[in-house]
Write a protein that holds these residues in place. Structure first.
Motif, PDB file in Angstrom:
ATOM      1  N   TRP A 469       0.840  -1.203   0.000  1.00  0.00           N
ATOM      2  CA  TRP A 469       0.000   0.000   0.000  1.00  0.00           C
ATOM      3  C   TRP A 469       0.873   1.250   0.000  1.00  0.00           C
ATOM      4  O   TRP A 469       0.633   2.191  -0.765  1.00  0.00           O
ATOM      5  N   LEU A 470       1.895   1.257   0.847  1.00  0.00           N
ATOM      6  CA  LEU A 470       2.777   2.421   0.922  1.00  0.00           C
ATOM      7  C   LEU A 470       3.554   2.618  -0.375  1.00  0.00           C
ATOM      8  O   LEU A 470       3.751   3.750  -0.826  1.00  0.00           O
ATOM      9  N   SER A 471       3.992   1.527  -0.998  1.00  0.00           N
ATOM     10  CA  SER A 471       4.752   1.638  -2.244  1.00  0.00           C
ATOM     11  C   SER A 471       3.882   2.126  -3.394  1.00  0.00           C
ATOM     12  O   SER A 471       4.371   2.792  -4.311  1.00  0.00           O
ATOM     13  N   ASN A 472       2.590   1.785  -3.369  1.00  0.00           N
ATOM     14  CA  ASN A 472       1.679   2.182  -4.447  1.00  0.00           C
ATOM     15  C   ASN A 472       1.077   3.564  -4.255  1.00  0.00           C
ATOM     16  O   ASN A 472       0.347   4.044  -5.122  1.00  0.00           O
ATOM     17  N   LEU A 473       1.355   4.208  -3.130  1.00  0.00           N
ATOM     18  CA  LEU A 473       0.772   5.521  -2.866  1.00  0.00           C
ATOM     19  C   LEU A 473       1.259   6.519  -3.915  1.00  0.00           C
ATOM     20  O   LEU A 473       2.464   6.722  -4.074  1.00  0.00           O
TER      21      LEU A 473
END
Length: 597
Positions: A469-473
């Motif tokens: 989730w953090l990488s795709n933000l």
């Protein structure tokens, strides 16, 4: 035939006080096997083919290698170790508890660089203002805007004689110069206006009948506190639907009841928006610049969010940030999806799971086969979670279940509930409920349905989903401005949505460190892992830039530009990781004390 894509990732370059090392590699990964898992997460988990690459393959010269290795032994504000004394830590933590930093006024002060005509405000400033207002809590944005106005009025009262302070916003000096411009003909003094909150956010109630329009309204009161009358007009307007500029794309109305206000009088701006049925949108954002006597611009924002958005790969405000309570590191705002994942992670006793340490950057190289199985499960969940998870329905069901919720079929929007840093009934860092009465007024509670793909998911899978989730933000949490200041100054100057995500990460990491004897998780591995993912978007945004070089410029120019890019990306990763070490060192002790109570 299996399609193989080669992805060249920038080097991961990290230095500590007594330990330096440099990794150069590129990843060759089978996209059909892990199609939805971010490459950065796959690289950290070591589930792709990682092999040393020569300088020629990655375009890094020997001179660049020497510079990086020399930089590892240099000393600057980023290599300074975190304070060890409790008194020094307490002083820094007090700084980080302040809700507003002087730098937060700069964007609103920039509007006052155009005192003669608010219509001349550049569009990029308006877009920045709208993003600023949409991503952060409306009340906090209002406090920043009123704080900027207060500084402006102080400058006017001092007639340019106010003594500058060390913590003044950097744009204040430019505003002081702009205020020296003679006023328009007929204007005796600068308007003095106070106003009610001018920033609004609505979350659509998706359970309404589809045949009905969604109606949202609010109003702003402007009061003339000056000695002279002031004219009122809407000077600029900017509309974004899902990030795209639109003209007359929505039924948005803004009506001023008075075009001029005398001393002590009030003008009311009424705002309303009608979202037509079956209209497909994630966010509607409206920005207004209200001008007083063509000299004083005040921003108003109106944001409508549709909660039926993908759970992953969605930026703010569509990902819906909730107010987090009960954390030892203080209150903050965090995206709803992250809270769902974290609560399930805690319930699955993730704080004591050794498998979590296996996917961290560093230890992961010893668990490649195991991590491949983890990433396959992550990929399956990412493929299915959007079809099986309706965030809008979860929020609507939560609101309907509240005992004091009044039935109001005419309402088009939801009231966002608060959320707890840990699941209801759990103390900070706890792996089992304490037996105390669980809260039903915070989201998610014990009655909230867990998304089916997350039911029974192992802790390592849930942890990897958080990293994904953090990488795709699609927003930069840690950006290049970290290169210019120390970790504490950087964190306190960030917007609340950025601070919220970083504090959410610190909250999670501190919970893991409380049980480091059981889960084998180390502070250094956590800093490496989250330092990587929090700059993933910024690294991607910078890109490699080879397409901008003409072949005629020669190989020397190409390598020179690649050297510069690698220097920037390696420094950014380096400083992000050292900042994570600094922040974790500050908060680890605070969290541990709270967990012992």
């Amino acid at each position: 035939m299996t399609h193989v894509s080669t992805i060249d990732l920038p080097c991961l370059y990290v230095s500590f006080v007594k330990q330096e090392y440099t990794h150069y590699y590129h990843l060759s990964l089978t996209m059909t096997e892990f199609g939805d898992v971010p490459a950065s997460v796959l690289g950290m988990a070591n589930v792709v083919n990682v092999f040393p690459a020569t300088g020629d393959e990655v375009g890094v010269s020997a001179h660049m290698l020497n510079e990086l290795l020399s930089a590892a032994r240099s000393s600057n504000i980023h290599t300074k170790p975190p304070p060890a004394a409790d008194k020094a830590k307490k002083k820094l933590l007090e700084r980080l508890q302040l809700p507003v930093h002087p730098s937060h006024y700069n964007l609103f002060l920039a509007l006052h660089l155009y005192p003669r005509a608010a219509k001349e405000v550049e569009e990029h400033i308006l877009r920045s203002c709208l993003e600023y207002c949409a991503n952060n809590d409306p009340e906090w944005v209002h406090s920043c805007q009123t704080g900027a106005l207060k500084l402006l009025y102080q400058e006017l009262d001092g007639a340019g004689l106010r003594t500058p302070k060390s913590d003044d916003p950097v744009l204040l000096a430019q505003v002081r110069s702009a205020l020296s411009t003679p006023p328009p003909v007929g204007v005796v003094e600068h308007p003095r206006i106070t106003h009610s909150s001018s920033h609004f956010r609505f979350v659509v109630d998706t359970t309404m009948e589809e045949s009905k329009d969604r109606y949202f309204s609010s109003q702003i009161k402007f009061k003339n506190e000056g000695k002279m009358p002031a004219s009122v007009q809407i000077a600029r307007r900017l509309t974004l639907v899902d990030g795209m500029v639109q003209k007359d794309a929505t039924d948005f109305q803004c009506i001023l009841d008075k075009q001029a206000i005398k001393k002590g009088e009030t003008s009311v701006l009424m705002l309303s928006l009608i979202a037509k049925p079956f209209a497909v949108f994630h966010t509607i954002q409206e920005l207004l610049v209200v001008s007083f006597s063509d000299r004083l611009p005040i921003i108003a924002s109106f944001v409508v969010v549709n909660p039926c958005t993908p759970a992953f790969g969605t930026g703010l405000p569509a990902s819906i940030a909730l107010s987090v309570q009960g954390s030892p590191i203080g209150p903050y705002h965090a995206p709803l999806t992250l809270q769902l994942l974290k609560h399930q992670f805690v319930r699955q006793q993730g704080f004591t799971s050794k498998e979590v340490a296996h996917v961290l950057c560093g230890p992961s190289h010893m668990y490649t086969a195991q991590n491949r199985d983890v990433m396959r499960q992550v990929d399956r969940i990412l493929n299915n979670i959007d079809d099986s998870t309706d965030i809008g329905e979860l929020l609507c069901a939560f609101n309907r279940a509240q005992p004091d919720m009044k039935s109001n079929s005419a309402s088009s929007h939801l009231t966002l509930p608060p959320t707890l840093a840990q699941p209801p009934g759990y103390q900070p860092g706890a792996v089992v409920p304490s037996g105390s009465q669980a809260s039903l007024t915070t989201f998610p509670n014990v009655q909230t349905a867990i998304p089916e793909p997350l039911v029974g998911a192992p802790p390592a899978v849930l942890f990897s989903l958080m990293l994904s989730w953090l990488s795709n933000l699609p927003n930069s949490v840690i950006d290049a401005s970290i290169l210019q200041c120390d970790p504490v100054t950087y964190l306190e100057s960030l917007q609340p949505w950025q601070q919220g995500i970083i504090r959410w990460v610190l909250d999670l990491c501190c919970g893991l460190l409380v049980h480091k004897e059981d889960n084998d998780v180390g502070l250094r591995a956590l800093a490496l892992t989250f330092g990587w993912v929090l700059v993933a978007h910024e690294i991607h945004k910078q890109g490699h830039g080879d397409e901008f070089l003409d072949d005629a410029e020669g190989e020397g120019a190409r390598l020179s530009q690649r050297d510069q890019e690698w220097r920037g990306t390696s420094n950014l990763r380096h400083y992000a990781v050292t900042a994570m070490v600094h922040w974790l060192t500050l908060y680890e002790g605070v969290y541990a004390k709270a967990a012992q109570k």
